[in-house]
Design an enzyme around this catalytic site. Structure first.
Site, PDB file in Angstrom:
ATOM      1  N   ARG A   1       1.107  -1.273  -0.030  1.00 20.26           N
ATOM      2  CA  ARG A   1       0.214   0.069   0.139  1.00 20.26           C
ATOM      3  C   ARG A   1       0.803   1.342  -0.119  1.00 20.26           C
ATOM      4  NH1 ARG A   1      -4.983   2.072   2.098  1.00 20.26           N
ATOM      5  NH2 ARG A   1      -5.257   4.107   0.827  1.00 20.26           N
ATOM      6  N   GLY A   2       0.740   1.923  -1.143  1.00 14.96           N
ATOM      7  CA  GLY A   2       1.799   3.218  -0.956  1.00 14.96           C
ATOM      8  C   GLY A   2       1.903   4.120  -0.173  1.00 14.96           C
TER       9      GLY A   2
ATOM     10  N   ASP B   1       0.996   3.597   3.058  1.00 15.96           N
ATOM     11  CA  ASP B   1       1.677   3.176   4.164  1.00 15.96           C
ATOM     12  C   ASP B   1       3.204   3.089   4.317  1.00 15.96           C
ATOM     13  OD1 ASP B   1      -0.923   3.081   4.887  1.00 15.96           O
ATOM     14  OD2 ASP B   1      -1.086   0.732   4.870  1.00 15.96           O
ATOM     15  N   THR B   2       3.774   2.641   3.084  1.00 11.38           N
ATOM     16  CA  THR B   2       5.096   2.087   3.002  1.00 11.38           C
ATOM     17  C   THR B   2       5.992   2.554   1.835  1.00 11.38           C
ATOM     18  OG1 THR B   2       4.856   0.125   1.834  1.00 11.38           O
ATOM     19  CG2 THR B   2       4.594  -0.050   4.425  1.00 11.38           C
ATOM     20  N   ARG B   3       5.493   3.364   0.901  1.00 10.56           N
ATOM     21  CA  ARG B   3       6.396   3.757  -0.416  1.00 10.56           C
ATOM     22  C   ARG B   3       7.365   4.282   0.043  1.00 10.56           C
ATOM     23  NH1 ARG B   3       5.853   3.839  -5.558  1.00 10.56           N
ATOM     24  NH2 ARG B   3       3.600   3.105  -5.687  1.00 10.56           N
TER      25      ARG B   3
ATOM     26  N   GLY C   1      -9.265   3.551 -11.318  1.00 17.41           N
ATOM     27  CA  GLY C   1      -9.948   2.206 -11.694  1.00 17.41           C
ATOM     28  C   GLY C   1      -9.651   1.250 -10.588  1.00 17.41           C
TER      29      GLY C   1
ATOM     30  N   GLU D   1      -4.304  -7.328  -6.793  1.00 18.82           N
ATOM     31  CA  GLU D   1      -2.878  -7.834  -6.747  1.00 18.82           C
ATOM     32  C   GLU D   1      -2.737  -8.961  -6.099  1.00 18.82           C
ATOM     33  OE1 GLU D   1      -0.236  -3.887  -7.506  1.00 18.82           O
ATOM     34  OE2 GLU D   1      -0.149  -4.841  -5.590  1.00 18.82           O
TER      35      GLU D   1
END
Length: 863
Positions: A32-33, A35-37, A65, A99
């Site tokens: 999840r970007g 949260d942790t990117r 989307g 994903e």
């Protein structure tokens, strides 16, 4: 193994079965970007990249989307490992859920993908059950996708399925992200190196060989560092066995490395490969051999590793790779494949495995798999042709695979043509690969010894050949030892030199290649057609060192002795059934070995002066008188005049002072043995069998031959023997069929074998109470013999006693012998059955009594 390792091991499967596309990425990162990117996932991604891992990360900060694009689907499908970073907000993103669903779908479809869940500051139980922070997210999804409840249910199932895999939990590292990332990367890099080595799926007989090596390895059985050698000739399948061993056990070690073709490899590259394979984290590469050796010892000494060093040919390379027990951690296993056993002894390996040649059935299956893609062809003619190829290959997998592939899709006519060609010349690819071992012989002298054995000495006694080639100024014992270590020759149980047929052909082809068009310029001639041509055309040259020709049973014309004139480099000459006109006065003075049974008497020159000759075999010849040389033949060690039935007198042995082996068997025209035989202080073997010798013909002082080890006097006419007790080295005495022999006098106490069967007049034997080395006693059909004094005292050393048809043995003697035999339990005792003791059948139940003939029985204690 920690949870990360467990997860990877549990999620691994076979390579892709539904797709032939190779892996494009090593790792796919699902996260999840928000949260942790910019923190954990970014650090994880770059650490993976720094360690050479090809990781895929979605670079876009925000996707619009509900469905992930084909680009991401393909990235997931073509990644070997998917890492799912479960953070608190992971379930909020439908993108992440899509994903995750795709990742688990690929895993279930057995596309070979491995999955590692990473629990980033979340409880794995909450992920598994969708509770805690995940419960609210899934309630929103159920509300949003009210009309497509199956979608949310698939996401829940994927969540549970992924969380059930053992994974890496940040909380288990006390929250230190750097330590956590290092552990994840370390396990990922190790898992990426877990790819099985390529071993053909239809390898025949590999399982039994792997099983035997596995017993030597004893993986997990102890914390000792064990080093195992796999030793055998080129093409025997050592590498295939080593690869199968690696595939079977590599996942049970912290580190593993398979170094291929070390013989021809760059050592610095191999050192870097070993360090990289086992350590994986990025490090500065070594730049020199000395630096690499030091680094291996320093960095690998605490790691439990499986290291396979394939095809190494010298100890120096193992030193440079620091292949020693203290270079690796407890429980490590090191496997070395080689054609050279010498450095395995230097290394003091724990065990050495010698892969056997393939059985005929295994060989046939392997050949047919290559030639017909099935283990047995349905066509009977092809099957018969295949068997002939198998016979030619002698169980060597290399030859079977090469010939099988070359004959694939060939007609039967082409198969027959190939077989005919193989009889004349070895297959080029097989020859070049086998020649590697020969080329590894850096000593020209050892190469020469190998070529001599190829052409002349296969099947001959090793000690005999050593003496002949020592006479050629070779250090033969050392040379044969090196050839044996390199699997170019072997020594059978009878101490005879043996060699695989393909190695023999390889050696002979090396000779032929040096002068393909001019036979007379080849160093050795063995092919009957080549030898005959050289003798007829008188085209021999001084380059010829050895010749062998067997024309027994043929009707070839005779040759002129002049044909030998130009062969002044000749060291080795072996002829059978070959006729010459003229005498052999032109024989090379370099001659060491003359083996010419049936030697024509007219060919013997007046002065047979061969100062370097070591071995002369003129057996079955018509010579009547041995023509002594004017000069002593001081180097002559072996003389065979056996079955020269016209020979009237033996040589003057004073001219043969260093003789070690003398054969006069079947010389039944001999009137006596020249008294000079007593001067032969080096004589070890003397055969006077079947010479019709009487008492007067044998020198009374025969006991002066103090070096004698074997004495064969079978089939002679003497009534008694000279005293032999002084023959302190005598091990074997043969007196069989000496029909007039009445008394055997005192014997040397070190005698091991006495064969005196069919001595029908024998009445008296010496006292055996001190014959404590005797192993075999053969006295069958000696009907006048009543007893052997002291025999019961020497039974402990014996394995066989034959006294069948000794029908006049006393009851007391037999009783004492049987009781003594049943106590020592050494082997087989053969006695006549008449008047057997009544208690015999109650001897120890481990013994057996067998009625082997009407007149004798056996007390047999199985060894």
């Amino acid at each position: 193994m920690d949870v990360a390792s467990t997860a990877l091991a549990a999620s691994s499967s076979s390579p892709p079965s539904s797709s032939t596309e190779p892996w494009k990425y090593d790792v796919f990162l699902s996260f999840r970007g928000i949260d942790t990117r910019q923190n954990f996932t970014d650090h994880l991604y770059w650490t993976l990249k720094d360690n050479g891992v090809n990781a895929y990360i979605d670079e876009k900060d925000l996707r619009r989307g509900e469905n992930i694009p084909d680009e991401l689907k393909h990235a997931i499908e073509r990644s070997r490992i998917s890492v799912i970073v479960f953070s608190k907000g992971y379930a909020d993103s439908t993108w992440c859920l899509e994903e995750l669903e795709k990742i688990m779908e690929c895993r279930r479809a057995r596309l070979g993908q491995m999955v590692l869940p990473v629990f980033y500051d979340v409880d794995p139980t909450h992920v598994r059950k969708q509770t805690g922070s995940f419960a609210q997210a899934f309630r929103r999804h159920e509300e949003r996708f009210r009309e497509d409840k199956d979608k949310v249910q698939r996401w829940r199932y994927a969540f549970t399925e992924a969380a059930n895999l053992a994974g890496a939990n940040l909380r288990n590292t006390d929250g230190y992200e750097g330590k956590f990332i290092r552990k994840i990367v370390d396990h990922i890099t190790r898992k990426l190196n877990n790819t099985c080595l390529d071993v053909a799926t239809n390898q025949i007989g590999i399982e039994s060989r792997v099983r035997e090596v596995s017993n030597y390895l004893n993986v997990g059985g102890s914390d000792d560092v064990r080093i195992i050698g796999i030793w055998g000739m080129v093409g025997l399948g050592k590498t295939v066995v080593a690869k199968a061993i690696f595939n079977k056990f590599h996942q049970r070690f912290e580190g593993k490395s398979f170094l291929s073709k070390v013989r021809e490899g760059d050592m610095v590259k191999l050192q870097n490969q070993l360090l990289c394979d086992i350590l994986k984290p990025a490090k500065k590469k070594v730049r020199s051999i000395a630096e690499g050796t030091k680094e291996i010892k320093k960095r690998l000494s605490s790691i439990r590793a499986l290291v396979i060093i394939d095809d190494v040919d010298c100890h120096k390379k193992l030193d440079e790779l620091a292949i020693k027990r203290d270079s690796f951690g407890p429980g490590s296993r090191i496997v070395i494949t080689t054609t050279n056993a010498h450095f395995l002894r230097i290394l003091e390996v724990d065990d050495t495995y010698f892969p056997p040649a393939m059985s005929n059935e295994e060989a046939l299956q392997l050949l047919c798999c290559r030639a017909f893609t099935e283990r047995h062809p349905s066509d009977e003619e092809y099957l018969e042709l295949s068997r002939k190829v198998v016979e030619y290959c002698g169980g060597l997998p290399l030859a079977l695979e090469v010939l099988g592939s070359s004959l694939c899709k060939r007609t039967k006519r082409e198969w027959r043509s190939a077989l005919r060609k193989l009889k004349r010349k070895p297959h080029g690819e097989i020859h070049e690969k086998l020649k590697i071992s020969y080329d590894g012989l850096i000593d020209d002298e050892v190469q020469a010894i190998f070529l001599d054995i190829c052409c002349f000495f296969i099947g001959m006694n090793k000690d005999h050949v050593t003496a002949i080639l020592d006479g050629c100024d070779f250090d033969t014992l050392l040379g044969i030892g090196e050839l044996h270590d390199r699997c170019l020759v072997s020594v059978d149980e009878g101490n005879n030199l043996m060699m695989h047929d393909l190695l023999r052909d390889m050696g002979r082809e090396i000779i032929r290649e040096k002068s393909p068009g001019i036979r007379g310029k080849r160093s050795r001639l063995w092919d009957p057609e080549d030898v005959t041509d050289v003798l007829i055309t008188n085209s021999g040259t001084e380059r010829i060192e050895g010749v062998t020709l067997d024309l027994q049973g043929s009707h070839e014309p005779s040759f002129s002795a002049e044909a030998l004139k130009n062969m002044q480099g000749l060291r080795l000459l072996k002829l059978k059934g070959v006729k010459f006109t003229g005498d052999c006065k032109h024989l090379s003075k370099r001659l060491r070995w003359l083996c010419w049974p049936g030697f024509p008497p007219e060919a013997i020159p007046e002065d047979f002066n061969q100062p370097n000759i070591v071995d002369i075999d003129l057996s079955h010849s018509c010579i009547q008188v041995w023509k002594d040389s004017d000069m002593p033949l001081e180097k002559l060690k072996f003389l065979n005049l056996g079955y020269c039935d016209r020979l009237k007198q033996s040589p003057d042995f004073s001219k043969l002072p260093n003789l070690e082996k003398l054969i006069l068997q079947g010389c039944n025209s001999l009137s006596e043995i020249h008294h000079s035989i007593l001067q032969l202080k080096t004589l070890r073997y003397l055969c006077l069998a079947d010479c019709n010798l009487t008492d007067e013909a044998i020198p009374e002082d025969l006991g002066d031959l103090t070096s004698l080890e074997e004495l064969d006097l079978r089939g002679n006419l003497f009534n008694g023997l000279p005293n032999l007790s002084r023959l302190s080295r005598l091990q074997s005495l043969q007196l069989t069929n000496c029909a007039n022999l009445r008394v055997i006098p005192d014997l040397p106490t070190n005698l091991e074998i006495l064969q005196a069967d069919e001595c029908i007049a024998l009445e008296e034997m010496p006292n055996f109470s001190r014959m404590l080395c005797m192993r075999e006693l053969h006295l069958n059909r000696s009907p006048k013999l009543t007893e052997i004094p002291g025999l019961d005292k020497s039974l402990n050393s014996m394995t066989r006693v034959h006294m069948e048809w000794c029908i006049n043995l006393t009851a007391d003697f037999k009783d004492a012998i049987i009781q003594g035999w049943s106590a020592c339990r050494n082997g087989c005792l053969f006695l006549p059955t008449n008047d057997f003791p009544s208690w015999l059948r109650s001897v120890d139940t481990k013994g057996e009594i067998l009625g082997c003939a009407p007149k004798f029985s056996v007390l047999n204690e199985k060894l």
